[in-house]
Scaffold this motif. Structure first.
Motif, PDB file in Angstrom:
ATOM      1  N   GLN A 119      12.460  -6.334   4.804  1.00 10.51           N
ATOM      2  CA  GLN A 119      11.994  -5.793   3.518  1.00 10.51           C
ATOM      3  C   GLN A 119      13.167  -5.535   2.574  1.00 10.51           C
ATOM      4  N   ALA A 120      14.273  -5.023   3.129  1.00  6.82           N
ATOM      5  CA  ALA A 120      15.465  -4.785   2.310  1.00  6.82           C
ATOM      6  C   ALA A 120      16.044  -6.091   1.782  1.00  6.82           C
ATOM      7  N   GLN A 121      16.073  -7.126   2.637  1.00  8.79           N
ATOM      8  CA  GLN A 121      16.581  -8.424   2.194  1.00  8.79           C
ATOM      9  C   GLN A 121      15.683  -9.031   1.110  1.00  8.79           C
ATOM     10  N   LEU A 122      14.372  -8.810   1.246  1.00 13.44           N
ATOM     11  CA  LEU A 122      13.442  -9.301   0.224  1.00 13.44           C
ATOM     12  C   LEU A 122      13.694  -8.582  -1.105  1.00 13.44           C
ATOM     13  N   LYS A 123      13.905  -7.269  -1.046  1.00 12.26           N
ATOM     14  CA  LYS A 123      14.178  -6.508  -2.275  1.00 12.26           C
ATOM     15  C   LYS A 123      15.460  -6.990  -2.928  1.00 12.26           C
ATOM     16  N   LEU A 124      16.495  -7.243  -2.109  1.00  6.34           N
ATOM     17  CA  LEU A 124      17.761  -7.732  -2.638  1.00  6.34           C
ATOM     18  C   LEU A 124      17.594  -9.099  -3.298  1.00  6.34           C
ATOM     19  N   ALA A 125      16.809  -9.967  -2.663  1.00  5.72           N
ATOM     20  CA  ALA A 125      16.578 -11.296  -3.234  1.00  5.72           C
ATOM     21  C   ALA A 125      15.829 -11.193  -4.557  1.00  5.72           C
ATOM     22  N   GLU A 126      14.878 -10.269  -4.658  1.00  2.00           N
ATOM     23  CA  GLU A 126      14.131 -10.066  -5.906  1.00  2.00           C
ATOM     24  C   GLU A 126      15.053  -9.548  -7.014  1.00  2.00           C
ATOM     25  N   VAL A 127      15.935  -8.614  -6.668  1.00  2.00           N
ATOM     26  CA  VAL A 127      16.877  -8.074  -7.660  1.00  2.00           C
ATOM     27  C   VAL A 127      17.828  -9.164  -8.148  1.00  2.00           C
ATOM     28  N   ASN A 128      18.387  -9.954  -7.205  1.00  3.26           N
ATOM     29  CA  ASN A 128      19.306 -11.029  -7.598  1.00  3.26           C
ATOM     30  C   ASN A 128      18.615 -12.045  -8.495  1.00  3.26           C
ATOM     31  N   LEU A 129      17.349 -12.356  -8.197  1.00  4.14           N
ATOM     32  CA  LEU A 129      16.613 -13.287  -9.048  1.00  4.14           C
ATOM     33  C   LEU A 129      16.395 -12.698 -10.440  1.00  4.14           C
ATOM     34  N   SER A 130      16.126 -11.384 -10.505  1.00  6.34           N
ATOM     35  CA  SER A 130      15.927 -10.749 -11.819  1.00  6.34           C
ATOM     36  C   SER A 130      17.210 -10.775 -12.648  1.00  6.34           C
ATOM     37  N   TYR A 131      18.375 -10.753 -11.970  1.00  5.78           N
ATOM     38  CA  TYR A 131      19.649 -10.781 -12.686  1.00  5.78           C
ATOM     39  C   TYR A 131      19.933 -12.139 -13.325  1.00  5.78           C
ATOM     40  N   THR A 132      19.152 -13.159 -12.956  1.00  4.21           N
ATOM     41  CA  THR A 132      19.358 -14.461 -13.613  1.00  4.21           C
ATOM     42  C   THR A 132      18.850 -14.444 -15.051  1.00  4.21           C
ATOM     43  N   GLU A 133      18.079 -13.419 -15.413  1.00  3.43           N
ATOM     44  CA  GLU A 133      17.672 -13.198 -16.804  1.00  3.43           C
ATOM     45  C   GLU A 133      18.396 -11.958 -17.316  1.00  3.43           C
ATOM     46  N   ILE A 134      19.326 -12.160 -18.248  1.00  2.00           N
ATOM     47  CA  ILE A 134      20.114 -11.054 -18.798  1.00  2.00           C
ATOM     48  C   ILE A 134      19.435 -10.602 -20.084  1.00  2.00           C
ATOM     49  N   ARG A 135      18.983  -9.339 -20.113  1.00  2.00           N
ATOM     50  CA  ARG A 135      18.217  -8.811 -21.237  1.00  2.00           C
ATOM     51  C   ARG A 135      18.976  -7.689 -21.943  1.00  2.00           C
ATOM     52  N   ALA A 136      18.613  -7.450 -23.204  1.00  2.00           N
ATOM     53  CA  ALA A 136      19.250  -6.393 -24.002  1.00  2.00           C
ATOM     54  C   ALA A 136      18.825  -5.027 -23.466  1.00  2.00           C
ATOM     55  N   PRO A 137      19.776  -4.140 -23.148  1.00  2.00           N
ATOM     56  CA  PRO A 137      19.405  -2.815 -22.634  1.00  2.00           C
ATOM     57  C   PRO A 137      18.876  -1.879 -23.717  1.00  2.00           C
ATOM     58  N   PHE A 138      19.163  -2.178 -24.987  1.00  2.00           N
ATOM     59  CA  PHE A 138      18.671  -1.362 -26.102  1.00  2.00           C
ATOM     60  C   PHE A 138      18.669  -2.226 -27.357  1.00  2.00           C
ATOM     61  N   VAL A 157      25.314 -11.640 -11.219  1.00  3.20           N
ATOM     62  CA  VAL A 157      25.292 -12.606 -10.111  1.00  3.20           C
ATOM     63  C   VAL A 157      26.096 -13.837 -10.530  1.00  3.20           C
ATOM     64  N   THR A 158      26.443 -14.630  -9.556  1.00  2.00           N
ATOM     65  CA  THR A 158      27.217 -15.845  -9.817  1.00  2.00           C
ATOM     66  C   THR A 158      26.278 -17.047  -9.950  1.00  2.00           C
ATOM     67  N   GLY A 159      26.486 -17.823 -11.023  1.00  2.00           N
ATOM     68  CA  GLY A 159      25.664 -19.015 -11.226  1.00  2.00           C
ATOM     69  C   GLY A 159      26.042 -19.692 -12.531  1.00  2.00           C
ATOM     70  N   TYR A 160      25.447 -20.854 -12.760  1.00  2.00           N
ATOM     71  CA  TYR A 160      25.716 -21.599 -13.982  1.00  2.00           C
ATOM     72  C   TYR A 160      24.793 -21.131 -15.109  1.00  2.00           C
ATOM     73  N   LEU A 161      25.398 -20.937 -16.314  1.00  2.00           N
ATOM     74  CA  LEU A 161      24.619 -20.475 -17.455  1.00  2.00           C
ATOM     75  C   LEU A 161      23.673 -21.590 -17.903  1.00  2.00           C
TER      76      LEU A 161
END
Length: 372
Positions: free
Chosen positions: A155-174, A66-70
């Motif tokens: 409901q779809a827009q809510l799911k999209l908003a939840e996913v975008n918010l989760s992308y503000t935390e970048i985590r190690a995949p492994f 997502v686009t945003g300031y680090l």
């Protein structure tokens, strides 16, 4: 007179017997002097060594979704990180607002749906009495279907908003080792801004190498069915300083075609690397060998001679006679050279004095000096 003749005959026989014995002893004393040693039997694991390279099982580029300031970086460059560990945080306030708006839109859509359901049920009861027309009832039905669609959209827009918010935390995949960061706190990041950092897994690792078509057949890899069925070979990694890596690996991949340019086929092994001594990109030697050692016959290399017929050794046959024995040579070991065929483990071979003997001649022996 008759007694004199018999006595002379006896004396003549004794004289001839003594001469024959003396001649035999003389011939034996003149036989070449050689040194003979017993054939050595030992165990050996057949092996081949190849040039290989270490590769990571997992190697990924970390990017923003997502686009945003680090807002913050949560790791030290070059450290080991665990799967799921937080690496970066992107300023979440705008995405939290989008989530709140999506929740409100869903609540409103559900309220509209509730009213549409009540109107439809009321109209359904009035239609048989003629209190409303069919056209009015069709309109109520349309409004109900539209309200249901609005709820699904919200409901779809809510799911999209939840996913975008989760992308503000970048985590190690492994789990693995992370590299240097390419961005700083306050930078504007986006999916188009490129790589933020990279992450590679280090335990276990792959070692990749190539074998020729002939070697593939010699090693029995033409029957290779995958890592789960491979119980005949093991892999020893040899480091650049000549040291054997402490953990053995196993084959887990065989290519599906021969490289037309090199005539080789790709192979790969998986190797435990708990101490992280092996790093992706590192050059190593890969020794592919049998898991179970086999019994082999070994002789000193100096005992092997070569002529137009091939390799041969001189064996001590019955009666201390030197006998030529053609042999097929194998790999050179520390104890000597392996003999694949032509010798038995209970035989003695001549190791010194070879230049003085030939096939079929008697030989004499002197003690073998172990220091030689």
């Amino acid at each position: 007179m008759k007694k004199k003749t018999i006595a002379a005959a006896l004396l003549s026989t004794l004289f001839l017997y003594g001469c024959g014995e003396s001649t035999s002893e003389h011939l034996q004393s003149q036989a070449p002097l050689v040194v003979a040693e017993p054939v050595m039997a030992t165990t050996h694991q057949q092996s081949k060594t190849y040039i290989g390279r270490v590769e990571a099982l997992e190697d990924t580029n970390i990017t923003a979704q997502v686009t945003g300031y680090l807002q913050q970086r949560h790791f030290d460059e070059g450290q080991m990180v665990e799967a799921g560990q937080l690496l970066y945080t992107i300023e979440p306030s705008s995405f939290e607002a989008q989530l709140a708006s999506a929740k409100a839109a869903l609540a409103q859509a559900k309220a509209t749906l509730k009213k549409a359901q009540l109107d439809f049920n009321r109209g359904k009861n009035l239609l048989p009495k003629g209190s409303i027309s069919q056209s009015e009832f069709d309109s109520l039905t349309s409004m109900l279907l539209g309200a249901e669609a609005q709820v699904e959209s919200a409901q779809a827009q809510l799911k999209l908003a939840e996913v975008n918010l989760s992308y503000t935390e970048i985590r190690a995949p492994f789990s693995g080792r992370i590299s240097a960061t390419q961005v700083s706190t306050g930078d504007l990041v986006s999916p188009q801004s490129g790589i933020l950092t990279t992450l590679v897994s280090l335990n276990p690792v792959h070692t990749s190498f190539s074998v020729s078509e002939r070697e593939r057949l010699e090693l029995g890899m033409d029957e290779y069915q995958g890592s789960e069925n491979n119980d005949t070979a093991e892999v020893q990694v040899i480091l650049e300083n000549g040291e054997n890596f402490e953990h053995l690996g196993s084959l887990d991949y065989l290519g599906n075609r021969i490289d037309l340019d090199t005539g080789t086929i790709a192979m790969r092994a998986v190797v435990p690397n708990p101490g992280f001594r092996l790093l992706p990109g590192q050059h190593v030697r890969v020794e592919l060998r049998e898991k179970d050692p086999t019994d082999v016959v070994v002789v000193p290399r100096r005992a092997v001679q070569t002529d137009l017929e091939g390799h041969f050794v001189m064996v001590v046959a019955e009666g201390n006679i030197a006998e030529r024995r053609n042999v097929e040579l194998g790999r050179q070991l520390e104890q000597g050279v392996i003999i694949h065929s032509g010798l038995n483990s209970n035989e003695h071979i001549i190791t010194q004095g070879l230049q003085r003997i030939r096939n079929g001649v008697p030989v004499r022996f002197e003690e073998h000096n172990q220091s030689e």
